[in-house]
Write a protein that holds these residues in place. Structure first.
Motif, mmCIF file in Angstrom:
data_model
loop_
_atom_site.group_PDB
_atom_site.id
_atom_site.type_symbol
_atom_site.label_atom_id
_atom_site.label_comp_id
_atom_site.label_asym_id
_atom_site.label_seq_id
_atom_site.Cartn_x
_atom_site.Cartn_y
_atom_site.Cartn_z
ATOM 1 N N UNK A 152 -7.756 -17.620 47.641
ATOM 2 C CA UNK A 152 -7.864 -18.949 48.041
ATOM 3 C C UNK A 152 -7.021 -19.677 46.886
ATOM 4 N N UNK A 153 -6.026 -20.488 47.341
ATOM 5 C CA UNK A 153 -5.632 -21.431 46.198
ATOM 6 C C UNK A 153 -5.958 -22.965 46.942
ATOM 7 N N UNK A 154 -6.918 -23.523 45.929
ATOM 8 C CA UNK A 154 -7.546 -24.649 46.469
ATOM 9 C C UNK A 154 -6.794 -25.838 46.391
ATOM 10 N N UNK A 155 -5.451 -25.686 46.334
ATOM 11 C CA UNK A 155 -4.181 -26.809 46.277
ATOM 12 C C UNK A 155 -3.317 -26.626 47.066
ATOM 13 N N UNK A 156 -2.315 -27.428 47.301
ATOM 14 C CA UNK A 156 -1.186 -27.217 48.203
ATOM 15 C C UNK A 156 0.108 -26.329 47.048
ATOM 16 N N UNK A 157 1.043 -26.004 47.758
ATOM 17 C CA UNK A 157 2.125 -25.203 47.061
ATOM 18 C C UNK A 157 2.931 -26.037 46.132
ATOM 19 N N UNK A 158 3.121 -25.280 44.987
ATOM 20 C CA UNK A 158 4.079 -25.997 43.857
ATOM 21 C C UNK A 158 3.162 -26.739 42.775
ATOM 22 N N UNK A 159 2.020 -26.839 42.949
ATOM 23 C CA UNK A 159 1.041 -27.559 41.898
ATOM 24 C C UNK A 159 0.889 -26.462 40.942
ATOM 25 N N UNK A 160 0.147 -26.870 39.922
ATOM 26 C CA UNK A 160 -0.492 -25.997 38.591
ATOM 27 C C UNK A 160 -1.347 -24.917 39.098
ATOM 28 N N UNK A 164 0.071 -17.692 42.092
ATOM 29 C CA UNK A 164 1.196 -16.662 42.575
ATOM 30 C C UNK A 164 1.805 -15.907 41.427
ATOM 31 N N UNK A 165 1.674 -16.449 40.281
ATOM 32 C CA UNK A 165 2.099 -15.675 38.952
ATOM 33 C C UNK A 165 1.095 -14.624 38.699
ATOM 34 N N UNK A 166 -0.081 -14.579 38.986
ATOM 35 C CA UNK A 166 -1.132 -13.446 38.467
ATOM 36 C C UNK A 166 -0.826 -12.373 39.629
ATOM 37 N N UNK A 175 -5.974 -26.371 50.787
ATOM 38 C CA UNK A 175 -5.862 -27.639 50.009
ATOM 39 C C UNK A 175 -6.942 -28.641 50.675
ATOM 40 N N UNK A 176 -7.342 -29.622 50.114
ATOM 41 C CA UNK A 176 -8.412 -30.605 50.342
ATOM 42 C C UNK A 176 -9.246 -31.241 49.509
ATOM 43 N N UNK A 177 -9.726 -32.502 49.527
ATOM 44 C CA UNK A 177 -10.547 -33.074 48.510
ATOM 45 C C UNK A 177 -10.616 -32.484 47.216
ATOM 46 N N UNK A 178 -9.552 -32.537 46.549
ATOM 47 C CA UNK A 178 -9.288 -32.209 45.320
ATOM 48 C C UNK A 178 -9.876 -30.867 44.919
ATOM 49 N N UNK A 179 -9.672 -29.809 45.898
ATOM 50 C CA UNK A 179 -10.209 -28.480 45.539
ATOM 51 C C UNK A 179 -11.475 -28.190 46.295
ATOM 52 N N UNK A 180 -12.192 -29.139 46.901
ATOM 53 C CA UNK A 180 -13.479 -29.043 47.387
ATOM 54 C C UNK A 180 -13.560 -27.969 48.746
#
Length: 313
Positions: free
Chosen positions: A29-37, A43-45, A65-70
């Motif tokens: 799970x990536x808790x944010x959208x593509x391209x962010x930190x 994806x690096x890992x 993504x959504x709710x600042x990671x929530x």
């Protein structure tokens, strides 16, 4: 019964060793959208795991993504007991549950590793009379000053607030929606200083448009050579944005062990070094329960500041 107990005792370790099964897909799970930190780190890992064959099965990465990671971390939280859900953390992993009513807290998850911290540099305009952090503190004690940051209730606000408390000066925080807006304000002298991730403003530091004074991490990155850390000048604030790896709550011990051992290999690769330096992160590695303790300390530090200013009740 004794016969049965013996055969069971022999059977148990075999079951434990079956993690990870090459049959099981790892649900990342990536808790944010593509391209962010957070996305870049995950994806690096994953690229490193695939390149060096460090995980036997398929890895499926999903941006939730959504709710600042929530949303994303809530999804992982619901995979209680599984060894096949995993996620990367960032600063919001600590700040989101402080501001929103999430069913989870950072300490609820099974901690694998803190891998790096995202830290901030305090800068002034390159043509400012202030040459170093001592002069800045002396100036701030005598004059009303403004410090800019991106966002209102997050690390950009918390870091200078904790630093000012320790160093004994006051300031007004000015919140911006983007780094470019806040940089423009500082360069036009509408601000006295600002904080930012070194990676985002490195070009302006190298061109001498901005002058770096102090760094909030435990060690200064190569690109800021000569800039002291807050700790080195006696004002360690003890908080950082934790970029790490977590499993669902109550994940099997075998899964936690496997991932700790695996991440020890990941952080030794040249690709990981390139990721750290390319994103101007501070390499800060803690495993298992030490990572859990770090999360708790960071949360307490954030909570204190946010309560003091009435940002949270």
């Amino acid at each position: 019964a004794a016969m049965m107990a013996t055969s069971l005792a022999f059977a148990t370790p075999v079951v434990a060793q079956e993690y990870p099964s090459s049959e099981e897909t790892l649900d990342w799970t990536i808790a944010f959208g593509p391209g962010g930190g957070n996305d870049i780190m995950a994806r690096s890992i994953i690229d490193i795991l695939n390149k060096y064959d460090l995980y036997p099965g398929e890895i499926s990465a999903e941006n939730r993504a959504g709710g600042s990671g929530a949303v994303g971390w809530g999804y992982l939280f619901a995979q209680d007991g599984s060894g096949y859900g995993i996620s990367t953390t960032s600063g919001s992993f600590v700040t989101t549950p402080l501001q929103a009513d999430t069913p989870w807290q950072p300490e609820d998850f099974t901690p694998v590793a803190l891998l790096a911290t995202d830290d901030l540099v305090l800068v002034v305009n390159g043509n400012s009379d202030i040459q170093n952090i001592d002069q800045f503190i002396a100036h701030a004690k005598k004059n009303p000053i403004t410090i800019g940051g991106t966002g209102s209730v997050n690390v950009d606000f918390i870091v200078p607030t904790l630093f000012a408390e320790k160093a004994g000066f006051e300031f007004d925080y000015v919140s911006f929606n983007s780094m470019s807006e806040q940089t423009t304000a500082l360069l036009s002298n509408a601000l006295d200083a600002m904080v930012g991730n070194p990676g985002e403003i490195l070009g302006l530091i190298e061109s001498k448009d901005l002058r770096p004074l102090v760094f909030s991490g435990q060690s200064t990155p190569e690109v800021l050579k000569g800039v002291p850390t807050m700790g080195e000048i006696g004002y360690d604030i003890g908080v950082s944005m934790p970029r790490g790896l977590i499993l669902p709550p109550n994940a099997p011990e075998a899964a936690q062990k496997f991932w700790i051992e695996t991440m020890k290999k990941v952080v030794e690769t040249p690709e990981w070094d390139a990721y750290i330096s390319g994103n101007t992160l501070t390499p800060t590695v803690l495993y298992g329960d030490e990572f859990r303790t770090f999360l708790g300390n960071t949360k307490n530090g954030f909570e204190t500041v946010l309560r003091d200013v009435g940002a949270i009740k």
